[in-house]
Design a protein around this motif. Sequence first.
Motif, PDB file in Angstrom:
ATOM      1  N   PRO A 259      -6.700 -12.020   0.165  1.00 40.65           N
ATOM      2  CA  PRO A 259      -5.595 -12.509  -0.675  1.00 40.65           C
ATOM      3  C   PRO A 259      -6.068 -13.551  -1.688  1.00 40.65           C
TER       4      PRO A 259
ATOM      5  N   ARG B 144      -0.679 -20.443   3.602  1.00 44.83           N
ATOM      6  CA  ARG B 144      -1.192 -19.284   4.326  1.00 44.83           C
ATOM      7  C   ARG B 144      -2.721 -19.254   4.181  1.00 44.83           C
TER       8      ARG B 144
ATOM      9  N   SER C 290      -4.574  -8.323   0.472  1.00 45.78           N
ATOM     10  CA  SER C 290      -3.486  -8.165   1.436  1.00 45.78           C
ATOM     11  C   SER C 290      -3.904  -8.673   2.798  1.00 45.78           C
ATOM     12  N   TYR C 291      -3.062  -9.512   3.393  1.00 52.87           N
ATOM     13  CA  TYR C 291      -3.289  -9.934   4.773  1.00 52.87           C
ATOM     14  C   TYR C 291      -3.203  -8.732   5.708  1.00 52.87           C
ATOM     15  N   ARG C 292      -2.174  -7.939   5.515  1.00 49.33           N
ATOM     16  CA  ARG C 292      -1.909  -6.833   6.435  1.00 49.33           C
ATOM     17  C   ARG C 292      -3.015  -5.797   6.392  1.00 49.33           C
TER      18      ARG C 292
ATOM     19  N   HIS D 254       5.448  -7.148  12.442  1.00 49.82           N
ATOM     20  CA  HIS D 254       6.007  -7.970  11.382  1.00 49.82           C
ATOM     21  C   HIS D 254       6.895  -7.099  10.504  1.00 49.82           C
TER      22      HIS D 254
ATOM     23  N   GLN E 271       7.186  -7.073   4.098  1.00 48.86           N
ATOM     24  CA  GLN E 271       7.413  -8.076   3.072  1.00 48.86           C
ATOM     25  C   GLN E 271       8.150  -7.450   1.888  1.00 48.86           C
TER      26      GLN E 271
ATOM     27  N   THR F 264      -6.249 -18.914   3.093  1.00 51.35           N
ATOM     28  CA  THR F 264      -6.706 -18.642   1.731  1.00 51.35           C
ATOM     29  C   THR F 264      -8.166 -19.041   1.596  1.00 51.35           C
TER      30      THR F 264
ATOM     31  N   THR G 160      -3.705 -12.445  10.132  1.00 50.29           N
ATOM     32  CA  THR G 160      -2.357 -12.873  10.500  1.00 50.29           C
ATOM     33  C   THR G 160      -1.624 -13.327   9.251  1.00 50.29           C
ATOM     34  N   GLU G 161      -0.497 -12.711   8.957  1.00 46.46           N
ATOM     35  CA  GLU G 161       0.193 -12.979   7.703  1.00 46.46           C
ATOM     36  C   GLU G 161       1.413 -13.872   7.850  1.00 46.46           C
ATOM     37  N   ASP G 162       1.853 -14.124   9.095  1.00 53.42           N
ATOM     38  CA  ASP G 162       3.127 -14.820   9.291  1.00 53.42           C
ATOM     39  C   ASP G 162       2.948 -16.254   9.754  1.00 53.42           C
TER      40      ASP G 162
END
Length: 765
Positions: free
Chosen positions: A673, A750, A265-267, A2, A5, A752, A272-274
């Motif tokens: 997050p 996203r 943080s997702y990462r 990815h 950001q 949550t 999965t952040e996208d």
Amino acid sequence: MHEKQPSRRASDAPRPPRDRRPAVSTLAASLSRLNPLRLVPSRTSFRYERLPTFELAGGSGASSSGGGGGATLLGFRKFAWLPATAPESPGGSSSLRFGRPDRSFGWPRRLSPSRCRGALVLLVMLLALLGAGGYRRRLRRLEEEERRNHRDPYPWELFPRLNGFYNGIRDLVPFSEYVPEQVAVSVDAPPDFGPKGDEYVDHRDELPLDPVRFDPYPDYGSDEYLQDHFPVKQCFLDREEQIPVPDVYAYPGVPQNMTAPFFGSYRELGLTEDICFDRYGRYGPYGYGYDLDQGGAGVGNESESAGSEKVWEMVGERIDYRGIDWADAQRRCYEKNKARFESGDARDGKVKKLVPRQAYVLRTWAGYQYSEHQILNLRSMVSELALKSGGEYDVHLLVHVKDDSIPIWASEEVYNQTIRESVPEEFWGIATLWSEQLMRTYYPEPFPDNVENHANAPIHAVYRSAHFALQWFAQNHPEYEFFWNWEMDARYNGHYYEFHTEVAKWAAKQPRKGIWERSARFYIPDVHESWANFTELVEEETFTRQEKPVWGPVKFASDAVVETPAANEPPTSYLKDDFAWGVGEQADLIVFNPLFDPARTNWVFRDDVTGYNTSLPEPPRRAAIITLARLSRSLLAAMHDDVFRLRRTMFPEMWPPSCALHHGFKAVAAPHPVFFDRDWAPEHMDRVFNHPRRPHESPFGWGEHNHKGSSFYYNSGFSGALWRRWLGQRQNGEGGRREEEVGSGRLCLRPTLFHPVKREDGAYD
């Protein structure tokens, strides 16, 4: 891979509060402001979404969370979230109805008109004097009430409102093109939020991206997996193995200018952040969007549904959930895959790795109302955690029977009847009953030496000792290595297996050095940058403050020996360790808010400590608000032993962390997050949440109002409102079907973790 950001620029400083005209004390000025209807008592309507006062009552008390998700005691009025730009709802109105007497009024025969007029004048004067006195008293009460209810806005309320949450699926872009709202609003041409008008009406079924199947599981059939593990056999919903467990679907992008999280943080967690989930891709496979007579949940038909047919095309035939027995499905799945958990036999000359089993325990009670959305949520948990994973989890309902007179331990018939009356039929088999009377038998009195019982409740009351039932449950289920303690008012719009698996993997990677100090803080990427940099900052801050870091079991003055497992003793000194001890070790405790030191706060339950010699200093302790957590069997055994042998316990949100601290277990707060409804300045957020100057400023005491606009805290109002908007319901006069149809479509959020969600029964129009 990815793309990185874009970093967000700090927002402007909070705007100063509006000027207020000084109060006028003269009677003339008071009369000029008078609304006569206010003097008439009336019924007023109340909306949870309104934002009333949040003030000290009587100058004492404080707000805090309870063991079952938090509750406010003594100090603060209820305070609920309202968007910054939404209008206040009008108060109640009153109507006066004037009647007419049955008899007409006539002059007395022996009184002349002049005498009557004089008497009437005197009567009017007397009534006027009495009325004026009553009016002045009523006016003074109203003014005093206004003074009590009035408050200056909190600093966080002055930050601009964020609206990117409400951008829908028609605004989807690939993650590589995504610009967070916090960046977009800082440029010269800010984004245009809200309904877009008729430009979308003729193209409502045309979406920029199509949903895709979301599969977070290992490739169970790959050579790489089978080299170290036993094969995973497919599980089904029915005994005939004709109904496979459904998949869920996500959109491979994010709505442009979607708000970015402030905490976590997702990462860093490996999530999965996208992607984003809408309500049809997430819950459609479990019965959302079709009727009860088709085997669905009977909700979702009335909401905006453009493009949802693509989900149904991928799902195939809609599942008829009538007659599904989730307990039977879990048992069959486990039996098919038993070798994965109970045998370390060699296969192909190599010993296979065993998979630890985990219990997913939902805390509920007799009388709980299971809404259609709650049933969808439970179906998704069993499907994703237990069945799709080949039996790695078992989902349980731990049901509190509040009526102690019901002998659930003495009669199988009574036990089963109580389950039938307390739980929906499809979940009867996963329910376990308990009561406070049962806990009084299991952990009998006395429990001496309580420091402060602020809740003014018995020690066995669920509010003070919810962990008793979980300890008892763990003692009766030695087959599980880990126990997830979950609450009924928590929601996750992402995939349950991905979230819990990645959180556990991240926790296992964490070194023990500095783990308690890092876990005591909120991770704010805009301030701390990477997790590695955050680790260095916390280490430096700890030594700058000359604080003694936690290293192994914490010793304290006590008249009883606390035995600790040998594996929890440090292998070397703190300074000699190179962040190596604990790496690869499963965490014994995972929580989702910081593990803070309550002695440094004015958190109301900080001194609810029982069983320790009160002539000695209070023992060191830690707490994590909201009891959502994963606990190891070893930690629960130590908690049970301390309660049973030493009669030691603490408030539910303080007991597992404190016991882990005393016994040297590995404990960590997961930086998931967390979103906020206002554009906080990051540096200000760091000072408020991580560096309060005085105990009463702590975000875990009187400063808890700072969480009101967050997506995860016990007293959050924004979390429930955002969840209902995601379901397509109107909130505070915003959202709903029409607005989604003429706007950018239904919400696609996203992944949550929401808490609390107290209701899901809003209107769609």
